[in-house]
Design a protein around this motif. Structure first.
Motif, PDB file in Angstrom:
ATOM      1  N   ALA A  24       0.825  -1.208   0.000  1.00  0.00           N
ATOM      2  CA  ALA A  24       0.000   0.000   0.000  1.00  0.00           C
ATOM      3  C   ALA A  24       0.859   1.259   0.000  1.00  0.00           C
ATOM      4  O   ALA A  24       0.580   2.224  -0.731  1.00  0.00           O
ATOM      5  CB  ALA A  24      -0.933  -0.009   1.213  1.00  0.00           C
ATOM      6  N   VAL A  25       1.906   1.273   0.804  1.00  0.00           N
ATOM      7  CA  VAL A  25       2.784   2.443   0.877  1.00  0.00           C
ATOM      8  C   VAL A  25       3.559   2.619  -0.425  1.00  0.00           C
ATOM      9  O   VAL A  25       3.661   3.738  -0.963  1.00  0.00           O
ATOM     10  CB  VAL A  25       3.761   2.309   2.066  1.00  0.00           C
ATOM     11  CG1 VAL A  25       4.798   3.426   2.036  1.00  0.00           C
ATOM     12  CG2 VAL A  25       2.986   2.358   3.381  1.00  0.00           C
ATOM     13  N   ALA A  26       4.093   1.511  -0.961  1.00  0.00           N
ATOM     14  CA  ALA A  26       4.888   1.601  -2.185  1.00  0.00           C
ATOM     15  C   ALA A  26       4.039   1.923  -3.406  1.00  0.00           C
ATOM     16  O   ALA A  26       4.497   2.600  -4.334  1.00  0.00           O
ATOM     17  CB  ALA A  26       5.644   0.295  -2.414  1.00  0.00           C
ATOM     18  N   ALA A  27       2.795   1.448  -3.428  1.00  0.00           N
ATOM     19  CA  ALA A  27       1.931   1.681  -4.585  1.00  0.00           C
ATOM     20  C   ALA A  27       1.221   3.030  -4.517  1.00  0.00           C
ATOM     21  O   ALA A  27       1.103   3.728  -5.530  1.00  0.00           O
ATOM     22  CB  ALA A  27       0.899   0.555  -4.692  1.00  0.00           C
ATOM     23  N   GLY A  28       0.736   3.393  -3.335  1.00  0.00           N
ATOM     24  CA  GLY A  28      -0.025   4.636  -3.210  1.00  0.00           C
ATOM     25  C   GLY A  28       0.803   5.848  -2.850  1.00  0.00           C
ATOM     26  O   GLY A  28       0.412   6.990  -3.150  1.00  0.00           O
ATOM     27  N   GLY A  29       1.954   5.638  -2.205  1.00  0.00           N
ATOM     28  CA  GLY A  29       2.781   6.755  -1.793  1.00  0.00           C
ATOM     29  C   GLY A  29       3.232   7.665  -2.918  1.00  0.00           C
ATOM     30  O   GLY A  29       3.105   8.896  -2.820  1.00  0.00           O
ATOM     31  N   PRO A  30       3.747   7.117  -4.037  1.00  0.00           N
ATOM     32  CA  PRO A  30       4.183   7.989  -5.133  1.00  0.00           C
ATOM     33  C   PRO A  30       3.075   8.885  -5.670  1.00  0.00           C
ATOM     34  O   PRO A  30       3.338  10.013  -6.075  1.00  0.00           O
ATOM     35  CB  PRO A  30       4.653   6.981  -6.197  1.00  0.00           C
ATOM     36  CG  PRO A  30       5.091   5.794  -5.423  1.00  0.00           C
ATOM     37  CD  PRO A  30       4.125   5.705  -4.277  1.00  0.00           C
ATOM     38  N   LEU A  31       1.844   8.393  -5.687  1.00  0.00           N
ATOM     39  CA  LEU A  31       0.731   9.217  -6.165  1.00  0.00           C
ATOM     40  C   LEU A  31       0.551  10.450  -5.294  1.00  0.00           C
ATOM     41  O   LEU A  31       0.350  11.560  -5.802  1.00  0.00           O
ATOM     42  CB  LEU A  31      -0.555   8.386  -6.174  1.00  0.00           C
ATOM     43  CG  LEU A  31      -1.829   9.127  -6.594  1.00  0.00           C
ATOM     44  CD1 LEU A  31      -1.683   9.649  -8.025  1.00  0.00           C
ATOM     45  CD2 LEU A  31      -3.039   8.214  -6.474  1.00  0.00           C
ATOM     46  N   VAL A  32       0.645  10.279  -3.976  1.00  0.00           N
ATOM     47  CA  VAL A  32       0.519  11.417  -3.058  1.00  0.00           C
ATOM     48  C   VAL A  32       1.662  12.401  -3.262  1.00  0.00           C
ATOM     49  O   VAL A  32       1.462  13.623  -3.289  1.00  0.00           O
ATOM     50  CB  VAL A  32       0.492  10.919  -1.597  1.00  0.00           C
ATOM     51  CG1 VAL A  32       0.463  12.096  -0.622  1.00  0.00           C
ATOM     52  CG2 VAL A  32      -0.693   9.992  -1.366  1.00  0.00           C
ATOM     53  N   VAL A  33       2.873  11.873  -3.428  1.00  0.00           N
ATOM     54  CA  VAL A  33       4.038  12.741  -3.626  1.00  0.00           C
ATOM     55  C   VAL A  33       3.917  13.536  -4.917  1.00  0.00           C
ATOM     56  O   VAL A  33       4.180  14.737  -4.957  1.00  0.00           O
ATOM     57  CB  VAL A  33       5.332  11.907  -3.630  1.00  0.00           C
ATOM     58  CG1 VAL A  33       6.530  12.773  -4.013  1.00  0.00           C
ATOM     59  CG2 VAL A  33       5.559  11.289  -2.255  1.00  0.00           C
ATOM     60  N   PHE A  34       3.501  12.874  -6.003  1.00  0.00           N
ATOM     61  CA  PHE A  34       3.386  13.552  -7.292  1.00  0.00           C
ATOM     62  C   PHE A  34       2.304  14.622  -7.270  1.00  0.00           C
ATOM     63  O   PHE A  34       2.409  15.646  -7.949  1.00  0.00           O
ATOM     64  CB  PHE A  34       3.087  12.536  -8.394  1.00  0.00           C
ATOM     65  CG  PHE A  34       4.230  11.605  -8.666  1.00  0.00           C
ATOM     66  CD1 PHE A  34       5.543  11.993  -8.405  1.00  0.00           C
ATOM     67  CD2 PHE A  34       4.000  10.330  -9.160  1.00  0.00           C
ATOM     68  CE1 PHE A  34       6.606  11.131  -8.641  1.00  0.00           C
ATOM     69  CE2 PHE A  34       5.057   9.468  -9.404  1.00  0.00           C
ATOM     70  CZ  PHE A  34       6.360   9.873  -9.144  1.00  0.00           C
ATOM     71  N   GLN A  35       1.266  14.416  -6.488  1.00  0.00           N
ATOM     72  CA  GLN A  35       0.183  15.396  -6.436  1.00  0.00           C
ATOM     73  C   GLN A  35       0.582  16.644  -5.657  1.00  0.00           C
ATOM     74  O   GLN A  35       0.133  17.750  -5.973  1.00  0.00           O
ATOM     75  CB  GLN A  35      -1.064  14.766  -5.798  1.00  0.00           C
ATOM     76  CG  GLN A  35      -1.778  13.776  -6.718  1.00  0.00           C
ATOM     77  CD  GLN A  35      -2.991  13.161  -6.058  1.00  0.00           C
ATOM     78  OE1 GLN A  35      -3.125  13.148  -4.835  1.00  0.00           O
ATOM     79  NE2 GLN A  35      -3.896  12.619  -6.874  1.00  0.00           N
ATOM     80  N   HIS A  36       1.442  16.494  -4.643  1.00  0.00           N
ATOM     81  CA  HIS A  36       1.795  17.628  -3.792  1.00  0.00           C
ATOM     82  C   HIS A  36       3.185  18.202  -4.094  1.00  0.00           C
ATOM     83  O   HIS A  36       3.499  19.299  -3.656  1.00  0.00           O
ATOM     84  CB  HIS A  36       1.721  17.222  -2.311  1.00  0.00           C
ATOM     85  CG  HIS A  36       0.325  16.911  -1.856  1.00  0.00           C
ATOM     86  ND1 HIS A  36      -0.248  15.672  -2.037  1.00  0.00           N
ATOM     87  CD2 HIS A  36      -0.611  17.680  -1.231  1.00  0.00           C
ATOM     88  CE1 HIS A  36      -1.473  15.683  -1.521  1.00  0.00           C
ATOM     89  NE2 HIS A  36      -1.718  16.872  -1.036  1.00  0.00           N
ATOM     90  N   HIS A  37       4.031  17.457  -4.796  1.00  0.00           N
ATOM     91  CA  HIS A  37       5.357  17.934  -5.186  1.00  0.00           C
ATOM     92  C   HIS A  37       6.143  18.483  -3.990  1.00  0.00           C
ATOM     93  O   HIS A  37       6.663  19.594  -4.018  1.00  0.00           O
ATOM     94  CB  HIS A  37       5.253  19.011  -6.267  1.00  0.00           C
ATOM     95  CG  HIS A  37       4.520  18.554  -7.492  1.00  0.00           C
ATOM     96  ND1 HIS A  37       5.077  17.697  -8.415  1.00  0.00           N
ATOM     97  CD2 HIS A  37       3.259  18.820  -7.934  1.00  0.00           C
ATOM     98  CE1 HIS A  37       4.202  17.469  -9.389  1.00  0.00           C
ATOM     99  NE2 HIS A  37       3.091  18.129  -9.119  1.00  0.00           N
ATOM    100  N   SER A  38       6.204  17.681  -2.932  1.00  0.00           N
ATOM    101  CA  SER A  38       6.898  18.111  -1.716  1.00  0.00           C
ATOM    102  C   SER A  38       8.099  17.217  -1.463  1.00  0.00           C
ATOM    103  O   SER A  38       7.977  15.978  -1.451  1.00  0.00           O
ATOM    104  CB  SER A  38       5.950  18.069  -0.508  1.00  0.00           C
ATOM    105  OG  SER A  38       6.652  18.248   0.692  1.00  0.00           O
ATOM    106  N   ILE A  39       9.262  17.841  -1.260  1.00  0.00           N
ATOM    107  CA  ILE A  39      10.464  17.071  -0.971  1.00  0.00           C
ATOM    108  C   ILE A  39      10.345  16.360   0.369  1.00  0.00           C
ATOM    109  O   ILE A  39      10.868  15.260   0.557  1.00  0.00           O
ATOM    110  CB  ILE A  39      11.713  17.991  -0.987  1.00  0.00           C
ATOM    111  CG1 ILE A  39      12.983  17.169  -0.799  1.00  0.00           C
ATOM    112  CG2 ILE A  39      11.596  19.061   0.097  1.00  0.00           C
ATOM    113  CD1 ILE A  39      13.255  16.185  -1.888  1.00  0.00           C
TER     114      ILE A  39
END
Length: 266
Positions: A36-51
């Motif tokens: 869940a973290v590996a599959a869904g995490g990138p989507l959250v990161v790409f949406q918010h563009h936060s380092i």
């Protein structure tokens, strides 16, 4: 102690496949959380563009993977007594064994980095002595790159029993893990190829066949279609990687470790 004896690859592979139900039962929740973290995490990161979200995702993936490895190795090495060794419900635990896994991995990485750095210096000096450009040296650079990749692969195989040793011996094991694979690297590599190659071919086939559809979706005025296809592809491959390949590799290494320890004790 019979140093010339080697473990059985077929026995280790058989143990890996037969141990799948137990692995899923013992580490199921940890594996699901990792997926869940590996599959869904990138989507959250790409949406918010936060380092910071990106760093948090890396930490979360590392923690979930360490928990999964800890649970899988406890299950494979100790079986029904894995709970007494600290395995939590569904594999959700983070105790000293998990800390040792992280420390052992970091120390092994530092050792490899030191070796790679020394090799790079030797390569640069040799290139300069032969009046060859280290970056654009043609055949020289190509041959050096191949040798470097083969060396890294060899180091990876030599450290393949690192995690099993740390869990089984209940103490921090680092460079001592290299001794476990003495004379066994060829068979360990063969077992890894048997398990990893089908997955690699599947990934290559899926990307090859779905690549045109994904590129076509990029040309259509429906961004959600492209994103949806990428998410399904990413999530599906991760499901196979985390839910199938990871438990199989752990089962193989755990069986190889047990066999090698038995041989060394004779």
């Amino acid at each position: 102690m019979r140093r010339s004896a080697s473990f059985s690859v077929t026995k280790a592979l058989s143990a890996a496949f037969s141990g799948l139900p137990g692995a899923w039962g013992g580490a199921g929740l940890a594996l699901v959380l990792l997926w869940a973290v590996a599959a869904g995490g990138p989507l959250v990161v790409f949406q918010h563009h936060s380092i910071w979200l990106c760093l948090a995702l890396v930490v979360a993936v590392v923690v979930c993977k360490v928990m999964s490895l800890g649970a899988l190795y406890r299950t494979a090495l100790f079986g029904q007594t894995a709970g007494k060794e600290g395995r939590g419900p569904g594999g959700l635990q983070f105790a000293l064994p998990e800390v040792r896994l992280i420390l052992a991995s970091l120390l092994a990485a530092l050792f490899v980095a030191f070796i790679v750095g020394a090799g790079f210096i030797v390569f640069v000096v040799a290139a300069k002595m032969n009046d060859v450009d280290p970056v654009h040296g043609g055949t020289w650079t190509l041959v050096s790159a191949v040798i470097a990749h083969l060396f890294l692969l060899f180091i990876l195989v030599k450290f393949s029993l690192l995690h099993a040793a740390n869990i089984a011996q209940r103490k921090l094991v680092t460079l001592n893990a290299l001794g476990l694979t003495s004379g066994q690297a060829g068979k360990l590599f063969a077992g890894m190829v048997v398990l990893v190659l089908p997955f690699a071919l599947l990934v290559a086939g899926v990307v090859h066949h779905l690549g045109p559809e994904i590129r076509l979706a990029h040309a259509l005025p429906y961004p959600w279609l492209t994103q949806g296809m990428n998410l399904v592809l990413h999530g599906g491959l991760l499901l196979l990687l985390i839910g199938l390949l990871l438990p199989l590799l752990v089962g193989f290494f755990a069986s190889a470790y047990r066999q090698i320890e038995t041989i060394r004790a004779e």
